[in-house]
Write a protein that holds these residues in place. Sequence first.
Motif, PDB file in Angstrom:
ATOM      1  N   THR A  94       0.831  -1.201   0.000  1.00 42.60           N
ATOM      2  CA  THR A  94       0.000   0.000   0.000  1.00 42.60           C
ATOM      3  C   THR A  94       0.866   1.251   0.000  1.00 42.60           C
ATOM      4  N   LEU A  95       1.888   1.271   0.847  1.00 41.25           N
ATOM      5  CA  LEU A  95       2.764   2.439   0.911  1.00 41.25           C
ATOM      6  C   LEU A  95       3.550   2.639  -0.386  1.00 41.25           C
ATOM      7  N   VAL A  96       4.035   1.558  -0.951  1.00 42.84           N
ATOM      8  CA  VAL A  96       4.796   1.654  -2.202  1.00 42.84           C
ATOM      9  C   VAL A  96       3.915   2.150  -3.341  1.00 42.84           C
ATOM     10  N   LEU A  97       2.742   1.557  -3.479  1.00 39.83           N
ATOM     11  CA  LEU A  97       1.857   1.946  -4.574  1.00 39.83           C
ATOM     12  C   LEU A  97       1.310   3.351  -4.393  1.00 39.83           C
ATOM     13  N   THR A  98       1.105   3.786  -3.179  1.00 45.63           N
ATOM     14  CA  THR A  98       0.651   5.148  -2.929  1.00 45.63           C
ATOM     15  C   THR A  98       1.723   6.142  -3.333  1.00 45.63           C
ATOM     16  N   GLY A  99       2.954   5.829  -3.050  1.00 46.16           N
ATOM     17  CA  GLY A  99       4.054   6.724  -3.377  1.00 46.16           C
ATOM     18  C   GLY A  99       4.314   6.841  -4.860  1.00 46.16           C
ATOM     19  N   CYS A 100       3.905   5.865  -5.634  1.00 42.70           N
ATOM     20  CA  CYS A 100       4.174   5.884  -7.073  1.00 42.70           C
ATOM     21  C   CYS A 100       3.401   6.976  -7.809  1.00 42.70           C
ATOM     22  N   GLY A 101       2.248   7.337  -7.354  1.00 44.46           N
ATOM     23  CA  GLY A 101       1.433   8.277  -8.111  1.00 44.46           C
ATOM     24  C   GLY A 101       1.314   9.654  -7.528  1.00 44.46           C
ATOM     25  N   THR A 102       2.103   9.974  -6.514  1.00 42.24           N
ATOM     26  CA  THR A 102       1.899  11.259  -5.863  1.00 42.24           C
ATOM     27  C   THR A 102       2.979  12.279  -6.149  1.00 42.24           C
ATOM     28  N   SER A 103       4.053  11.896  -6.777  1.00 46.98           N
ATOM     29  CA  SER A 103       5.119  12.866  -7.012  1.00 46.98           C
ATOM     30  C   SER A 103       5.013  13.448  -8.410  1.00 46.98           C
ATOM     31  N   GLY A 104       5.312  14.722  -8.519  1.00 46.05           N
ATOM     32  CA  GLY A 104       5.299  15.407  -9.808  1.00 46.05           C
ATOM     33  C   GLY A 104       6.650  15.270 -10.480  1.00 46.05           C
ATOM     34  N   PRO A 105       6.783  15.815 -11.682  1.00 47.37           N
ATOM     35  CA  PRO A 105       8.069  15.744 -12.371  1.00 47.37           C
ATOM     36  C   PRO A 105       9.127  16.546 -11.618  1.00 47.37           C
ATOM     37  N   ALA A 106      10.323  16.024 -11.574  1.00 49.55           N
ATOM     38  CA  ALA A 106      11.400  16.702 -10.864  1.00 49.55           C
ATOM     39  C   ALA A 106      11.851  17.949 -11.616  1.00 49.55           C
ATOM     40  N   ASN A 107      11.864  17.876 -12.940  1.00 48.77           N
ATOM     41  CA  ASN A 107      12.377  18.993 -13.720  1.00 48.77           C
ATOM     42  C   ASN A 107      11.750  18.946 -15.107  1.00 48.77           C
ATOM     43  N   VAL A 108      11.109  20.000 -15.515  1.00 53.89           N
ATOM     44  CA  VAL A 108      10.486  20.032 -16.835  1.00 53.89           C
ATOM     45  C   VAL A 108      11.341  20.771 -17.852  1.00 53.89           C
ATOM     46  N   GLU A 109      12.473  21.281 -17.423  1.00 55.41           N
ATOM     47  CA  GLU A 109      13.324  22.038 -18.352  1.00 55.41           C
ATOM     48  C   GLU A 109      13.806  21.167 -19.503  1.00 55.41           C
ATOM     49  N   GLY A 110      14.118  19.909 -19.230  1.00 57.64           N
ATOM     50  CA  GLY A 110      14.547  19.013 -20.304  1.00 57.64           C
ATOM     51  C   GLY A 110      13.459  18.822 -21.334  1.00 57.64           C
ATOM     52  N   LEU A 111      12.233  18.649 -20.881  1.00 59.97           N
ATOM     53  CA  LEU A 111      11.113  18.513 -21.804  1.00 59.97           C
ATOM     54  C   LEU A 111      10.897  19.797 -22.596  1.00 59.97           C
ATOM     55  N   ARG A 112      11.034  20.937 -21.945  1.00 65.28           N
ATOM     56  CA  ARG A 112      10.886  22.222 -22.648  1.00 65.28           C
ATOM     57  C   ARG A 112      11.949  22.370 -23.734  1.00 65.28           C
TER      58      ARG A 112
END
Length: 79
Positions: free
Chosen positions: A15-33
């Motif tokens: 439960t803790l592992v799967l919960t953590g998988c979907g809650t973080s945003g991208p670390a850095n979008v500059e590469g994508l930009r």
Amino acid sequence: MRRHIPRAMLALTLTLVLTGCGTSGPANVEGLRRVVGTDLVGARGATPADQRKIDRTVVGLCAGGVWTNAECARHGEGR
């Protein structure tokens, strides 16, 4: 009762592992930009200048490996 303790711990861990998988945003979008660029902002495809903006965005997506070679080849087929 000893049997249920490992199952409960396993369930809690999963439960803790799967919960953590979907809650973080991208670390850095500059590469994508850098790959996609910002040319597409405001483009509507109604003018030749808009089409150039779209084409520059597609070039970035193709060069960055976001799209496959076949997908890149299909861009602009109808023109």
